[in-house]
Design a protein around this motif. Structure first.
Motif, PDB file in Angstrom:
ATOM      1  N   ALA A  99      56.812   8.475 -13.418  1.00  0.00           N
ATOM      2  CA  ALA A  99      57.694   8.883 -14.519  1.00  0.00           C
ATOM      3  C   ALA A  99      57.721   7.840 -15.626  1.00  0.00           C
ATOM      4  O   ALA A  99      57.805   8.189 -16.809  1.00  0.00           O
ATOM      5  CB  ALA A  99      59.111   9.122 -13.992  1.00  0.00           C
ATOM      6  N   VAL A 100      57.644   6.563 -15.267  1.00  0.00           N
ATOM      7  CA  VAL A 100      57.582   5.493 -16.267  1.00  0.00           C
ATOM      8  C   VAL A 100      56.364   5.689 -17.170  1.00  0.00           C
ATOM      9  O   VAL A 100      56.454   5.581 -18.400  1.00  0.00           O
ATOM     10  CB  VAL A 100      57.511   4.099 -15.589  1.00  0.00           C
ATOM     11  N   PHE A 156      54.693   8.465 -17.831  1.00  0.00           N
ATOM     12  CA  PHE A 156      54.890   9.623 -18.702  1.00  0.00           C
ATOM     13  C   PHE A 156      55.901   9.324 -19.808  1.00  0.00           C
ATOM     14  O   PHE A 156      55.714   9.729 -20.962  1.00  0.00           O
ATOM     15  CB  PHE A 156      55.339  10.836 -17.891  1.00  0.00           C
ATOM     16  N   ALA A 157      56.968   8.613 -19.459  1.00  0.00           N
ATOM     17  CA  ALA A 157      57.998   8.295 -20.454  1.00  0.00           C
ATOM     18  C   ALA A 157      57.436   7.408 -21.557  1.00  0.00           C
ATOM     19  O   ALA A 157      57.706   7.621 -22.743  1.00  0.00           O
ATOM     20  CB  ALA A 157      59.192   7.625 -19.783  1.00  0.00           C
ATOM     21  N   LEU A 206      58.390  13.188 -22.126  1.00  0.00           N
ATOM     22  CA  LEU A 206      59.727  13.043 -21.554  1.00  0.00           C
ATOM     23  C   LEU A 206      60.079  14.168 -20.586  1.00  0.00           C
ATOM     24  O   LEU A 206      60.835  13.962 -19.632  1.00  0.00           O
ATOM     25  CB  LEU A 206      60.768  12.970 -22.675  1.00  0.00           C
ATOM     26  N   ALA A 224      58.474  13.321 -17.327  1.00  0.00           N
ATOM     27  CA  ALA A 224      59.226  12.190 -16.765  1.00  0.00           C
ATOM     28  C   ALA A 224      60.515  12.679 -16.123  1.00  0.00           C
ATOM     29  O   ALA A 224      60.906  12.217 -15.038  1.00  0.00           O
ATOM     30  CB  ALA A 224      59.520  11.167 -17.853  1.00  0.00           C
ATOM     31  N   THR A 252      63.445   4.414 -10.589  1.00  0.00           N
ATOM     32  CA  THR A 252      63.641   5.838 -10.856  1.00  0.00           C
ATOM     33  C   THR A 252      64.906   6.106 -11.662  1.00  0.00           C
ATOM     34  O   THR A 252      64.897   6.927 -12.589  1.00  0.00           O
ATOM     35  CB  THR A 252      63.703   6.618  -9.527  1.00  0.00           C
ATOM     36  N   VAL A 282      63.358   4.208 -15.821  1.00  0.00           N
ATOM     37  CA  VAL A 282      62.957   5.455 -16.490  1.00  0.00           C
ATOM     38  C   VAL A 282      64.005   5.942 -17.493  1.00  0.00           C
ATOM     39  O   VAL A 282      63.659   6.201 -18.658  1.00  0.00           O
ATOM     40  CB  VAL A 282      62.625   6.561 -15.469  1.00  0.00           C
ATOM     41  N   VAL A 321      63.494   6.437 -21.529  1.00  0.00           N
ATOM     42  CA  VAL A 321      63.736   7.736 -22.163  1.00  0.00           C
ATOM     43  C   VAL A 321      64.756   7.605 -23.288  1.00  0.00           C
ATOM     44  O   VAL A 321      64.578   8.170 -24.380  1.00  0.00           O
ATOM     45  CB  VAL A 321      64.202   8.773 -21.115  1.00  0.00           C
TER      46      VAL A 321
END
Length: 241
Positions: free
Chosen positions: A22-23, A25-26, A31, A34, A73, A77, A81
């Motif tokens: 997720a990091v 993707f963010a 977003l 993420a 998480t 993240v 965001v």
């Protein structure tokens, strides 16, 4: 060491893996992806504790590993965001220090304020590990709950038909306010109930059942907008009951 003892730790590592992806993707401004990965990580986070209690393999290693995974998480993240949400081309002036020059490049300072969520989450998790009062309930908003609020914001922007909600989220002052409020709530001395069930009787779990029923109703009716409202409901029910 048997596989049985490692099942909760494997679930915790899946939480960490979800948060780490997720990091990525963010950072790349994906977003929505993420958000879904954080939701998946929180799912693993819930069931690692459930598995540890069910298998009776709770231990200090699992406790520390769980907090380390949550820092990523539910801390790193949402901080990134919020940084991305605050990072807009049409930025507002804030204390006349928003833009600085560094090696001939302009750096916008206000978005870094979103990382306050990361710092507050890390501090809350460190306190949780040494606080013996939080065995069956919480003191302060759990980091996954705060993460859900932040990660719901880009989803509301993408999917909500309520113009008021999307316009509000796109306002920097609102985002700064959300950042401050969540950071305070995570470390406030506010007792909040846990969704851990020792038994399933209505009498002993009335608040939990009311919360779960209202959560389902809100999600069905409002979809992603329901997420911050559910967290608000969680806080209010904890205070009143």
């Amino acid at each position: 060491m048997t596989l049985k003892k490692q099942i909760p730790n494997i679930l915790t590592l899946l939480n960490l893996l979800s948060g780490t992806i997720a990091v990525i993707f963010a950072v790349n401004n994906e977003l929505e992806l993420a958000a879904y990965l954080v939701f998946l990580g929180i799912f693993f986070d819930f069931f690692d504790g459930f598995a540890a209690r069910l298998l009776n393999v709770q231990g200090e290693l699992g406790k520390q590993l769980d907090s380390l995974a949550d820092v990523v998480t539910s801390g790193v993240v949402p901080g990134i965001v919020m940084y991305k949400l605050l990072q807009t081309k049409n930025s507002i002036e804030l204390f006349n220090t928003e833009i600085v020059s560094w090696k001939s490049q302009e750096v916008e300072l206000v978005p870094f304020f979103g990382l306050l969520i990361t710092l507050a989450a890390a501090y809350r998790l460190a306190k949780f590990n040494i606080d013996e009062r939080q065995t069956s309930s919480f003191i302060g908003l759990p980091t996954p709950a705060a993460a859900l609020v932040v990660l719901s914001l880009p989803l509301i922007i993408n999917y909500s038909s309520f113009d008021f909600a999307t316009n509000l989220i796109e306002d920097k002052w609102f985002l700064i306010g959300i950042t401050v409020v969540l950071s305070i709530l995570m470390n406030a001395e506010i007792p909040l109930f846990s969704l851990k069930f020792k038994d399933y009787s209505w009498k002993k779990n009335k608040v939990k059942y009311v919360f779960l029923i209202l959560t389902v109703v809100l999600v069905i009716g409002l979809q992603f907008i329901a997420i911050p409202l559910v967290i608000l409901l969680y806080i209010l029910l904890s205070i009143f009951f």
